[in-house]
Design an enzyme around this catalytic site. Structure first.
Site: not given
Ligand code: NAP
Length: 300
Positions: A131, A134-135
């Site tokens: 992701c 997200c990261d």
């Protein structure tokens, strides 16, 4: 007893909830992971009619707020089983409790496909991620690779190009499956390098990822890239095994259902990416949610 229990809080499931409650029925949405489903991981949505541009997260939040505001119930629970009670009602069994309902809409979506190479699981969370939204921020001014040739990988590469010093986009073919406009935009980014047609054969490092080994699919040539992170964005797979005793699945695990969203089992509907269909998009997920809920409502 609920009129309709909807399994999955993605675009299809939440749209179904909106249609069910607006038709005067009670609806419960069950979700075991994130609200909004896969689209909540998309940095930018630019192809939903009437919305020029929105982040996947904001799109999901709006949809959730709308469904709940209209009166749908929501629980964060993991569905384990559906049982046909034999009296035109169903039990939906979760990790927490069992609830009865008149109709079930499965909108369970899909989950991230893995590459399947040995060290992938070992480095998950230590340089391997699925992701970018997200990261990605953890890799500011670092060097990253992203694997895949679909719209998700192309969007992910674009997002990373604004964060990382350098981004390698690794795809197993020379043509991209994703939107041509996205690929064209990436070509103009000075810090994005296309690695085509390559697959990743190894990911390694000390405690965290520090390199990956690529293999050219035409020549067999191997190449080592020094990278701090590897983002894997190679599509989605359905997760319908728990429903297989009640509804028919196709060879890939998708629930067999046509445009009317009816499964092989009366009273159970399938909406969105979890069902057999040609085009898996937000627009078609929303369409399925409305079709499935309208059909379910008509039977109650
Ligand atoms: P996708 O379109 O299925 O693409 C998956 C990519 O991964 C393909 O390029 C595929 O290669 C590659 N791949 C699959 N298995 C692989 C493996 N084992 N090793 C290496 N590469 C592998 O998946 P997606 O990009 O996640 O998109 C899913 C759906 O969401 C699509 O319908 C897409 O259009 C949609 N989407 C929409 C938006 C939006 O903004 N609305 C954003 C993202 C995605 P091949 O091409 O060679 O098969």
């Amino acid at each position: 007893m609920y009129d309709i229990i909807i399994i999955g809080a993605g675009c299809a499931g939440l749209t179904a909830a909106i249609y069910a409650v607006r038709a005067g029925k009670t609806a419960l949405v069950l979700e075991c992971e994130s609200i909004g489903g896969q689209i909540s991981y998309s940095p930018k949505v630019e192809n939903y009619p009437s919305i020029k541009e929105i982040s996947g997260m904001e799109f999901s939040d709006n949809l959730f707020t709308q469904a709940i505001g209209l009166g749908a119930d929501f629980e964060l629970e993991h569905v384990e089983k559906i049982i046909d009670r034999g009296d035109d009602t169903f039990d939906v069994v979760t990790d927490t409790t069992t609830r009865q309902c008149k109709r079930v809409i499965i909108a369970s979506g899909t989950k991230h496909r893995h590459l399947g190479i040995d060290t992938e699981e070992e480095y998950a969370g230590r340089g391997v991620s699925y992701c970018t939204i997200c990261d990605g921020a953890f890799y500011r001014d670092r060097i990253c690779a992203i694997v895949g040739g679909g719209s998700s990988a192309l969007q992910g590469a674009e997002l990373l190009s604004g964060i990382c010093e350098k981004v390698y986009l690794i795809h197993r073919r020379t043509d991209f499956r994703g939107e041509a406009a996205l690929a064209k935009r990436l070509e103009t980014k000075a810090n994005v390098e296309f690695m085509l047609p390559y697959t990743v054969s190894e990911i390694g490092g000390e405690k965290t990822v520090s390199y990956c080994i690529l293999e050219n699919r035409e020549t067999g040539e191997k190449k080592r890239l020094e990278v701090d992170g590897v983002f894997i964005s190679v599509g989605q797979v359905p997760q319908n095994e728990i429903f297989a005793d009640l509804v028919e699945l196709d060879e890939y695990g998708y629930i067999k259902a046509g445009e009317d969203c009816r499964t092989s089992h009366p009273g159970i509907f399938a909406a969105g990416d979890c069902r057999t269909k040609a085009v898996r998009q937000l627009t078609t997920a929303a369409a399925d949610g409305s079709v499935a809920a309208t059909a379910a409502v008509a039977e109650i």
